[in-house]
Design a protein around this motif. Structure first.
Motif, mmCIF file in Angstrom:
data_model
loop_
_atom_site.group_PDB
_atom_site.id
_atom_site.type_symbol
_atom_site.label_atom_id
_atom_site.label_comp_id
_atom_site.label_asym_id
_atom_site.label_seq_id
_atom_site.Cartn_x
_atom_site.Cartn_y
_atom_site.Cartn_z
ATOM 1 N N UNK A 134 0.774 -1.211 -0.009
ATOM 2 C CA UNK A 134 -0.014 -0.020 -0.128
ATOM 3 C C UNK A 134 1.041 1.133 0.040
ATOM 4 N N UNK A 135 0.213 2.339 -0.162
ATOM 5 C CA UNK A 135 1.219 3.602 -0.252
ATOM 6 C C UNK A 135 1.709 3.742 1.217
ATOM 7 N N UNK A 136 1.225 3.445 2.094
ATOM 8 C CA UNK A 136 1.895 3.457 3.579
ATOM 9 C C UNK A 136 2.659 2.522 3.966
ATOM 10 N N UNK A 137 2.908 1.461 3.205
ATOM 11 C CA UNK A 137 3.498 0.202 3.784
ATOM 12 C C UNK A 137 5.085 0.750 3.992
ATOM 13 N N UNK A 138 5.435 0.438 5.104
ATOM 14 C CA UNK A 138 6.759 0.452 5.434
ATOM 15 C C UNK A 138 7.805 0.130 4.608
ATOM 16 N N UNK A 142 7.963 -2.832 2.009
ATOM 17 C CA UNK A 142 7.446 -2.516 0.506
ATOM 18 C C UNK A 142 8.071 -3.281 -0.830
ATOM 19 N N UNK A 143 9.383 -3.361 -0.856
ATOM 20 C CA UNK A 143 9.899 -3.972 -2.006
ATOM 21 C C UNK A 143 9.791 -5.726 -1.891
ATOM 22 N N UNK A 144 9.341 -5.857 -0.917
ATOM 23 C CA UNK A 144 9.213 -7.531 -0.643
ATOM 24 C C UNK A 144 7.630 -7.930 -1.065
ATOM 25 N N UNK A 145 6.969 -6.919 -1.311
ATOM 26 C CA UNK A 145 5.514 -7.368 -1.597
ATOM 27 C C UNK A 145 5.390 -7.654 -3.194
ATOM 28 N N UNK A 146 4.751 -8.540 -3.423
ATOM 29 C CA UNK A 146 4.482 -8.818 -4.954
ATOM 30 C C UNK A 146 3.706 -7.575 -5.579
ATOM 31 N N UNK A 147 2.596 -7.185 -5.162
ATOM 32 C CA UNK A 147 1.883 -6.220 -5.519
ATOM 33 C C UNK A 147 0.934 -5.488 -4.600
ATOM 34 N N UNK A 148 0.033 -4.526 -5.241
ATOM 35 C CA UNK A 148 -0.998 -3.941 -4.290
ATOM 36 C C UNK A 148 -2.280 -4.743 -4.629
ATOM 37 N N UNK A 149 -2.372 -5.677 -5.556
ATOM 38 C CA UNK A 149 -3.385 -6.423 -5.837
ATOM 39 C C UNK A 149 -3.286 -7.758 -5.198
ATOM 40 N N UNK A 175 3.350 -11.971 6.321
ATOM 41 C CA UNK A 175 3.453 -11.869 7.686
ATOM 42 C C UNK A 175 1.771 -12.037 8.215
ATOM 43 N N UNK A 176 1.304 -13.085 8.876
ATOM 44 C CA UNK A 176 0.113 -12.918 9.486
ATOM 45 C C UNK A 176 -0.469 -12.259 10.275
ATOM 46 N N UNK A 177 -1.410 -11.460 10.286
ATOM 47 C CA UNK A 177 -2.475 -11.472 8.922
ATOM 48 C C UNK A 177 -2.381 -10.643 7.966
ATOM 49 N N UNK A 178 -1.150 -9.833 7.920
ATOM 50 C CA UNK A 178 -0.890 -8.849 6.926
ATOM 51 C C UNK A 178 -0.218 -7.704 7.315
ATOM 52 N N UNK A 179 0.740 -7.245 6.921
ATOM 53 C CA UNK A 179 1.593 -6.240 7.265
ATOM 54 C C UNK A 179 1.515 -4.766 6.261
ATOM 55 N N UNK A 180 0.687 -4.995 5.358
ATOM 56 C CA UNK A 180 1.022 -3.884 4.467
ATOM 57 C C UNK A 180 0.440 -2.596 4.634
ATOM 58 N N UNK A 181 -0.409 -2.574 5.669
ATOM 59 C CA UNK A 181 -0.926 -1.188 6.049
ATOM 60 C C UNK A 181 -0.306 -0.736 7.400
ATOM 61 N N UNK A 182 0.787 -1.593 7.824
ATOM 62 C CA UNK A 182 1.856 -0.705 8.775
ATOM 63 C C UNK A 182 2.775 0.294 8.074
ATOM 64 N N UNK A 183 2.795 1.290 8.601
ATOM 65 C CA UNK A 183 3.741 2.458 8.119
ATOM 66 C C UNK A 183 4.896 2.377 8.969
ATOM 67 N N UNK A 187 10.875 -3.682 13.455
ATOM 68 C CA UNK A 187 12.287 -3.731 13.961
ATOM 69 C C UNK A 187 12.637 -2.615 14.952
ATOM 70 N N UNK A 188 11.923 -1.523 14.935
ATOM 71 C CA UNK A 188 12.181 -0.353 15.590
ATOM 72 C C UNK A 188 11.198 0.151 16.605
ATOM 73 N N UNK A 189 10.047 -0.125 16.216
ATOM 74 C CA UNK A 189 8.798 0.321 16.939
ATOM 75 C C UNK A 189 7.743 -0.709 16.648
ATOM 76 N N UNK A 190 6.432 -0.253 17.318
ATOM 77 C CA UNK A 190 5.254 -1.332 17.468
ATOM 78 C C UNK A 190 4.241 -0.589 16.383
ATOM 79 N N UNK A 191 4.195 -0.976 15.358
ATOM 80 C CA UNK A 191 3.141 -0.491 14.175
ATOM 81 C C UNK A 191 1.617 -0.839 14.667
ATOM 82 N N UNK A 192 1.029 0.231 14.351
ATOM 83 C CA UNK A 192 -0.823 0.296 14.634
ATOM 84 C C UNK A 192 -1.229 0.178 13.308
ATOM 85 N N UNK A 193 -2.318 -0.834 13.210
ATOM 86 C CA UNK A 193 -3.284 -0.709 11.966
ATOM 87 C C UNK A 193 -4.490 -0.376 12.664
ATOM 88 N N UNK A 194 -5.154 0.747 12.347
ATOM 89 C CA UNK A 194 -6.270 1.314 12.780
ATOM 90 C C UNK A 194 -7.473 1.260 11.901
#
Length: 357
Positions: A134-138, A142-149, A175-183, A187-194
């Motif tokens: 996604x646009x916000x993917x950390x 980001x480069x490890x994702x196949x696609x936005x589809x 990474x279950x259940x999905x890491x794409x919306x984490x900005x 490794x450095x801090x705890x992401x929040x998906x809201x």
């Protein structure tokens, strides 16, 4: 009496076992080990290392795992090993060239990596990533994702999973259940998906479609609507309700690395909480001898349900395939117009240095 298998994938400090490491892992008898750049000199050395561990523990079911996704995340480096494209590069072929080209590249990608791993005694690849970009993917993902589809991620992910299984390599979807919306980089801090769960269904889709994969890894992210206080790795509702029930994943479940800064508390307490929350085993990747002592001293055995999943997963190791097609490497590079040295602004080495602060 055979010692029970400990519920962890541990890591080591160098190119061979030290005397202290031998004592610790023999007593703890962990499920397996994950290898990093500090553990790898060349094919011969890595093969000797895996054999040394097998001889010490006297087991034929030790998991020897590695992150060999391609692109930035690869532990087997050139020129000793082949170069591999990132998942993002393979995914772009789907829309920029053709779906057939991307699918063939994905199949060859897994076939060739399987051969490299088997040559070194490695039997698990912590791949593929099924996160949606996604646009916000950390930048960590980001480069490890196949696609936005979700469709492209699911299709290419399935090809890679099936090819690893065919070749006797255990795949681990993450990474279950999905890491794409984490900005934020875990490794450095705890992401929040809201975002609301109905919006997150898109991110769950690839994991649902591949929920029969024998192995998976959790994300160190808070999904606010599931558990507003704990990351998925340490959340009973996150694992039991979202991953196991909603997504329907019933394979062996590892935590992501417990030393990441997304988690807090002592390492042994993080590991234990991940198990109590529903993970089958936890991962530890830093290889520090004092941390290894702490974890080995308190390493619990696999639960009964985890043993059943492990028994199912390790059947893959019996799969035998013929040698890789002699034209596979040429075909792979042709589809990808050769693979250039990987460049990215995100510096993973800097992240690892910051993890140690």
């Amino acid at each position: 009496m055979t010692k029970e298998i400990g519920a962890a994938l541990l890591s080591l400090s160098g190119f061979e076992l030290t005397l202290q490491e031998k004592e610790l892992i023999k007593a703890a008898n962990p499920l397996g080990f994950c290898f990093f750049g500090r553990n790898i000199k060349d094919r011969k050395q890595l093969r000797h290392f895996t054999t040394e561990i097998s001889d010490l523990l006297q087991r034929d079911d030790i998991i020897f795992a590695i992150d060999q996704e391609g692109g930035r995340v690869r532990r087997l480096h050139e020129p000793e090993f082949n170069a591999y494209a990132s998942q993002q590069t393979i995914g772009r072929l789907y829309t920029e060239t053709s779906p057939e080209t991307a699918k063939k590249a994905a199949q060859l990608h897994a076939e060739l990596i399987s051969q490299d791993l088997k040559d070194c005694g490695i039997n698990m690849n912590l791949a593929p990533i099924l996160d949606i970009g996604h646009k916000e993917t950390t930048a960590a993902v980001a480069s490890r994702c196949f696609s936005s589809s979700a469709t492209i991620v699911s299709e290419l992910g399935k090809i890679i999973v099936d090819e690893y299984i065919k070749n006797g390599i255990i795949p681990c979807i993450k990474h279950l259940p999905g890491h794409g919306r984490a900005a934020v980089d875990p490794h450095l801090a705890l992401p929040l998906i809201s975002q609301p769960l109905e919006k997150l269904e898109e991110d769950f889709t690839p994991f649902k479609k591949l929920n029969d994969c024998p192995c998976g890894m959790t994300a160190h992210v808070i999904v606010k609507e599931i558990d507003s206080e704990n990351p998925i790795t340490l959340s009973p509702s996150g694992i039991k309700e979202l991953i196991r029930k909603h997504i329907g994943f019933n394979g062996f479940l590892f935590s992501d690395a417990i030393e990441m800064h997304a988690l807090s508390g002592s390492l042994s307490s993080r590991g234990q909480k991940s198990l109590d929350s529903g993970c089958d085993a936890y991962c530890y990747s830093r290889g520090d001898i004092n941390e290894l002592k702490e974890l080995c001293a308190k390493l619990p055995p696999l639960r009964q349900d985890s043993k059943a999943r492990f028994d199912s997963m390790k059947k893959i190791l019996k799969n035998k395939t013929s040698s890789t097609n002699k034209d596979a490497r040429h075909d792979y590079e042709s589809l990808l117009n050769n693979i250039t040295p990987y460049e990215e602004s995100y510096d993973s080495t800097l992240v690892l240095m910051q993890m140690n602060k």
